[in-house]
Design a protein around this motif. Structure first.
Motif, PDB file in Angstrom:
ATOM      1  N   PHE A 130      45.223  69.131  64.296  1.00  0.00           N
ATOM      2  CA  PHE A 130      44.781  70.079  63.070  1.00  0.00           C
ATOM      3  C   PHE A 130      43.892  69.556  62.076  1.00  0.00           C
ATOM      4  CE2 PHE A 130      45.657  71.502  58.854  1.00  0.00           C
ATOM      5  CZ  PHE A 130      45.377  72.964  58.924  1.00  0.00           C
ATOM      6  N   VAL A 131      43.845  68.245  61.941  1.00  0.00           N
ATOM      7  CA  VAL A 131      43.180  67.525  60.943  1.00  0.00           C
ATOM      8  C   VAL A 131      41.881  67.133  61.802  1.00  0.00           C
ATOM      9  CG1 VAL A 131      42.622  66.070  59.132  1.00  0.00           C
ATOM     10  CG2 VAL A 131      44.814  66.980  59.399  1.00  0.00           C
ATOM     11  N   ASP A 132      40.985  67.983  62.487  1.00  0.00           N
ATOM     12  CA  ASP A 132      40.080  67.592  63.669  1.00  0.00           C
ATOM     13  C   ASP A 132      39.094  66.589  63.114  1.00  0.00           C
ATOM     14  OD1 ASP A 132      37.508  69.466  62.687  1.00  0.00           O
ATOM     15  OD2 ASP A 132      39.356  70.421  61.974  1.00  0.00           O
ATOM     16  N   GLY A 133      38.788  66.492  62.127  1.00  0.00           N
ATOM     17  CA  GLY A 133      37.713  65.393  61.561  1.00  0.00           C
ATOM     18  C   GLY A 133      38.340  64.141  61.388  1.00  0.00           C
ATOM     19  N   ALA A 134      39.655  63.968  61.535  1.00  0.00           N
ATOM     20  CA  ALA A 134      40.237  62.594  61.491  1.00  0.00           C
ATOM     21  C   ALA A 134      41.259  62.248  62.687  1.00  0.00           C
ATOM     22  CB  ALA A 134      40.772  62.407  60.157  1.00  0.00           C
ATOM     23  N   ALA A 135      41.404  63.305  63.452  1.00  0.00           N
ATOM     24  CA  ALA A 135      42.263  63.085  64.435  1.00  0.00           C
ATOM     25  C   ALA A 135      41.792  62.113  65.725  1.00  0.00           C
ATOM     26  CB  ALA A 135      42.875  64.460  65.242  1.00  0.00           C
ATOM     27  N   VAL A 136      42.182  60.849  65.602  1.00  0.00           N
ATOM     28  CA  VAL A 136      41.776  59.993  66.303  1.00  0.00           C
ATOM     29  C   VAL A 136      42.926  59.120  66.883  1.00  0.00           C
ATOM     30  CG1 VAL A 136      40.098  57.812  66.909  1.00  0.00           C
ATOM     31  CG2 VAL A 136      39.458  59.802  65.511  1.00  0.00           C
ATOM     32  N   ALA A 137      42.844  58.853  68.463  1.00  0.00           N
ATOM     33  CA  ALA A 137      44.051  57.911  68.843  1.00  0.00           C
ATOM     34  C   ALA A 137      43.880  56.558  68.711  1.00  0.00           C
ATOM     35  CB  ALA A 137      44.178  58.553  70.361  1.00  0.00           C
ATOM     36  N   ARG A 138      42.975  56.038  68.525  1.00  0.00           N
ATOM     37  CA  ARG A 138      42.665  54.581  68.498  1.00  0.00           C
ATOM     38  C   ARG A 138      41.337  54.532  67.358  1.00  0.00           C
ATOM     39  NH1 ARG A 138      43.277  49.980  72.260  1.00  0.00           N
ATOM     40  NH2 ARG A 138      41.896  48.541  72.235  1.00  0.00           N
ATOM     41  N   ILE A 139      41.995  53.403  66.297  1.00  0.00           N
ATOM     42  CA  ILE A 139      40.857  52.930  65.462  1.00  0.00           C
ATOM     43  C   ILE A 139      39.829  52.229  66.319  1.00  0.00           C
ATOM     44  CG2 ILE A 139      41.736  50.822  64.904  1.00  0.00           C
ATOM     45  CD1 ILE A 139      40.905  53.262  62.378  1.00  0.00           C
ATOM     46  N   GLY A 140      38.536  52.230  65.857  1.00  0.00           N
ATOM     47  CA  GLY A 140      37.332  51.674  66.508  1.00  0.00           C
ATOM     48  C   GLY A 140      37.429  50.145  66.404  1.00  0.00           C
ATOM     49  N   ASP A 141      37.024  49.291  67.456  1.00  0.00           N
ATOM     50  CA  ASP A 141      37.365  47.843  67.277  1.00  0.00           C
ATOM     51  C   ASP A 141      36.637  47.187  66.437  1.00  0.00           C
ATOM     52  OD1 ASP A 141      38.580  48.314  70.026  1.00  0.00           O
ATOM     53  OD2 ASP A 141      37.099  47.258  71.208  1.00  0.00           O
ATOM     54  N   ARG A 142      35.163  47.384  66.028  1.00  0.00           N
ATOM     55  CA  ARG A 142      34.494  46.974  64.935  1.00  0.00           C
ATOM     56  C   ARG A 142      35.321  47.247  63.747  1.00  0.00           C
ATOM     57  NH1 ARG A 142      31.037  48.308  68.606  1.00  0.00           N
ATOM     58  NH2 ARG A 142      29.461  46.957  69.422  1.00  0.00           N
ATOM     59  N   ASN A 143      35.591  48.497  63.348  1.00  0.00           N
ATOM     60  CA  ASN A 143      36.388  48.899  62.301  1.00  0.00           C
ATOM     61  C   ASN A 143      37.741  48.206  62.080  1.00  0.00           C
ATOM     62  OD1 ASN A 143      35.297  51.712  64.101  1.00  0.00           O
ATOM     63  ND2 ASN A 143      34.544  51.457  62.279  1.00  0.00           N
ATOM     64  N   PHE A 144      38.441  48.269  62.988  1.00  0.00           N
ATOM     65  CA  PHE A 144      39.799  47.170  62.782  1.00  0.00           C
ATOM     66  C   PHE A 144      39.458  46.006  62.429  1.00  0.00           C
ATOM     67  CE2 PHE A 144      43.650  45.434  64.146  1.00  0.00           C
ATOM     68  CZ  PHE A 144      44.729  45.950  63.379  1.00  0.00           C
ATOM     69  N   ALA A 145      38.382  45.296  63.130  1.00  0.00           N
ATOM     70  CA  ALA A 145      37.971  43.818  62.823  1.00  0.00           C
ATOM     71  C   ALA A 145      37.921  43.648  61.040  1.00  0.00           C
ATOM     72  CB  ALA A 145      37.025  43.459  63.297  1.00  0.00           C
ATOM     73  N   VAL A 146      37.267  44.727  60.554  1.00  0.00           N
ATOM     74  CA  VAL A 146      37.385  44.736  59.209  1.00  0.00           C
ATOM     75  C   VAL A 146      38.496  44.998  58.264  1.00  0.00           C
ATOM     76  CG1 VAL A 146      36.225  45.947  57.008  1.00  0.00           C
ATOM     77  CG2 VAL A 146      35.038  45.360  59.358  1.00  0.00           C
ATOM     78  N   LEU A 147      39.344  46.301  58.800  1.00  0.00           N
ATOM     79  CA  LEU A 147      40.493  46.864  58.200  1.00  0.00           C
ATOM     80  C   LEU A 147      41.776  46.172  58.550  1.00  0.00           C
ATOM     81  CD1 LEU A 147      39.366  50.644  58.881  1.00  0.00           C
ATOM     82  CD2 LEU A 147      39.021  48.951  56.657  1.00  0.00           C
ATOM     83  N   GLY A 148      41.645  45.231  59.475  1.00  0.00           N
ATOM     84  CA  GLY A 148      43.121  44.792  59.978  1.00  0.00           C
ATOM     85  C   GLY A 148      43.865  43.673  59.117  1.00  0.00           C
ATOM     86  N   ARG A 149      42.825  43.280  57.924  1.00  0.00           N
ATOM     87  CA  ARG A 149      43.755  42.366  57.051  1.00  0.00           C
ATOM     88  C   ARG A 149      44.521  43.151  55.966  1.00  0.00           C
ATOM     89  NH1 ARG A 149      40.882  42.767  52.026  1.00  0.00           N
ATOM     90  NH2 ARG A 149      38.871  43.694  52.109  1.00  0.00           N
ATOM     91  N   PHE A 150      44.602  44.365  55.992  1.00  0.00           N
ATOM     92  CA  PHE A 150      45.361  45.147  54.974  1.00  0.00           C
ATOM     93  C   PHE A 150      46.565  45.324  55.494  1.00  0.00           C
ATOM     94  CE2 PHE A 150      41.098  46.244  53.866  1.00  0.00           C
ATOM     95  CZ  PHE A 150      41.280  46.610  52.429  1.00  0.00           C
ATOM     96  N   ALA A 151      47.491  45.628  54.473  1.00  0.00           N
ATOM     97  CA  ALA A 151      49.089  45.724  54.811  1.00  0.00           C
ATOM     98  C   ALA A 151      49.280  47.057  55.416  1.00  0.00           C
ATOM     99  CB  ALA A 151      49.916  45.697  53.716  1.00  0.00           C
ATOM    100  N   PRO A 152      50.276  47.643  55.953  1.00  0.00           N
ATOM    101  CA  PRO A 152      50.718  48.959  56.561  1.00  0.00           C
ATOM    102  C   PRO A 152      50.821  49.975  55.525  1.00  0.00           C
ATOM    103  CG  PRO A 152      51.946  47.494  57.824  1.00  0.00           C
ATOM    104  CD  PRO A 152      51.151  46.794  56.859  1.00  0.00           C
ATOM    105  N   GLY A 153      51.350  49.346  54.238  1.00  0.00           N
ATOM    106  CA  GLY A 153      51.623  50.316  53.313  1.00  0.00           C
ATOM    107  C   GLY A 153      50.347  50.905  52.577  1.00  0.00           C
TER     108      GLY A 153
END
Length: 310
Positions: A130-153
């Protein structure tokens, strides 16, 4: 399944030199098709988010914000594949390290949240598009390399029906047209303590097809508790419908009435949709229905049944 408005806008940007092929019902299937096409033809593939240049380009959004507002307390950033978020985070780290960051994903596509919980990239087995502009099943590799340090919350989840209410509020009150993905960051403000803080919510898209407006209104009413659907067991005798109408309150409006089964000798099943002005009216209505001897099932939040018959 891409909204027609986005298809038309893409064709317009192409100036008559773009061929549009609609492949796949979800983003990830479309991504694979595009990559296969480039390999077969030798064309250049432009990634939507998992690319250093794309991340750097989207990072300029944070540069523009910090030029006008050098040290906000909080940045609220929508996330699909993570291009915008990973770019903005790097700029914020460099130029405004005291600024806190929160991310927002649709509840039906929490690829970043699940990856943060697992501590590694995760491919979602299913995605609500439904949220077609953000409906992605897997975050990008390079993107998660930057964002992986954050907490789930730090990755908030926005319910799709609530996003609809936010879209309508922005349209009716502020005169701002937002697509579902564009409303993510504003919607998340409902879950954040923003009193006394300088907060920037990134509104990331207004490509909304107004043919979707009835569906958006419907979902917003359900989230606000002002619309419900019932399966009503109605006696098959003269006057039964009149008796039911008598239990409705002055602000209760029947928006749908459809016999699902009328072949039973004594009772028939009716799909009943009711809209009202405030959530509390339904408690009073159900009390009157029970006192009058009617039997019903509330199917409003039953995703399986409502997806089939509503």
């Amino acid at each position: 399944t891409t909204p027609q408005q986005k298809i038309d806008k893409t064709r317009q940007f192409g100036g008559g030199r773009v061929e549009i092929r609609l492949v796949g019902d979800y983003f990830d299937a479309t991504l694979r098709a595009a990559q296969a096409f480039t390999q077969e033809t030798g064309a250049l593939f432009l990634p939507p988010f998992d690319d250093a240049d794309v991340i750097e380009g989207q990072a300029t959004c944070a540069l523009e914000i910090l030029e006008e507002l050098p040290a906000p307390d909080l940045l609220v950033i929508p996330v699909g594949g993570g291009g915008l978020a990973s770019g903005m985070v790097q700029v914020a780290d460099a130029l405004s390290p005291a600024t806190a960051v929160r991310f927002v994903e649709p509840e039906g596509g929490p690829s970043l949240r699940r990856a943060l919980e697992a501590g590694a990239l995760v491919t979602l087995p299913a995605v609500d598009n439904f949220v077609d502009g953000a409906a992605v099943a897997r975050i990008g590799d390079r993107n998660f390399a930057v964002l992986g340090r954050f907490a789930p919350g730090d990755a908030l989840l926005a319910p799709e029906n609530r996003i609809c209410a936010t879209m309508l509020e922005m349209l009716n009150v502020e005169g701002v047209v937002l697509e579902p993905a564009g409303a993510l960051a504003v919607d998340a403000l409902r879950d954040l303590d923003v009193a006394g803080r300088t907060v920037v919510a990134v509104v990331s898209g207004g490509n909304f097809d107004f043919e979707r407006l009835p569906d958006v209104k419907e979902r917003a009413l359900r989230w606000e508790g002002r619309k419900k659907y019932y399966i009503l067991r109605l006696p098959q005798r003269p006057g039964a419908l009149r008796e039911f109408l008598a239990v409705l309150g002055p602000d209760d409006d029947i928006s749908r009435f459809e016999y699902l089964k009328k072949s039973a000798r004594n009772f028939g099943s009716v799909l009943l949709g009711i809209e009202t002005t405030v959530r509390a009216n339904f408690e009073a209505l159900e009390a009157r229905m029970a006192a009058a001897g009617f039997t019903w099932v509330d199917i409003t939040d039953d995703a399986v049944i409502t997806s089939l018959i509503i």
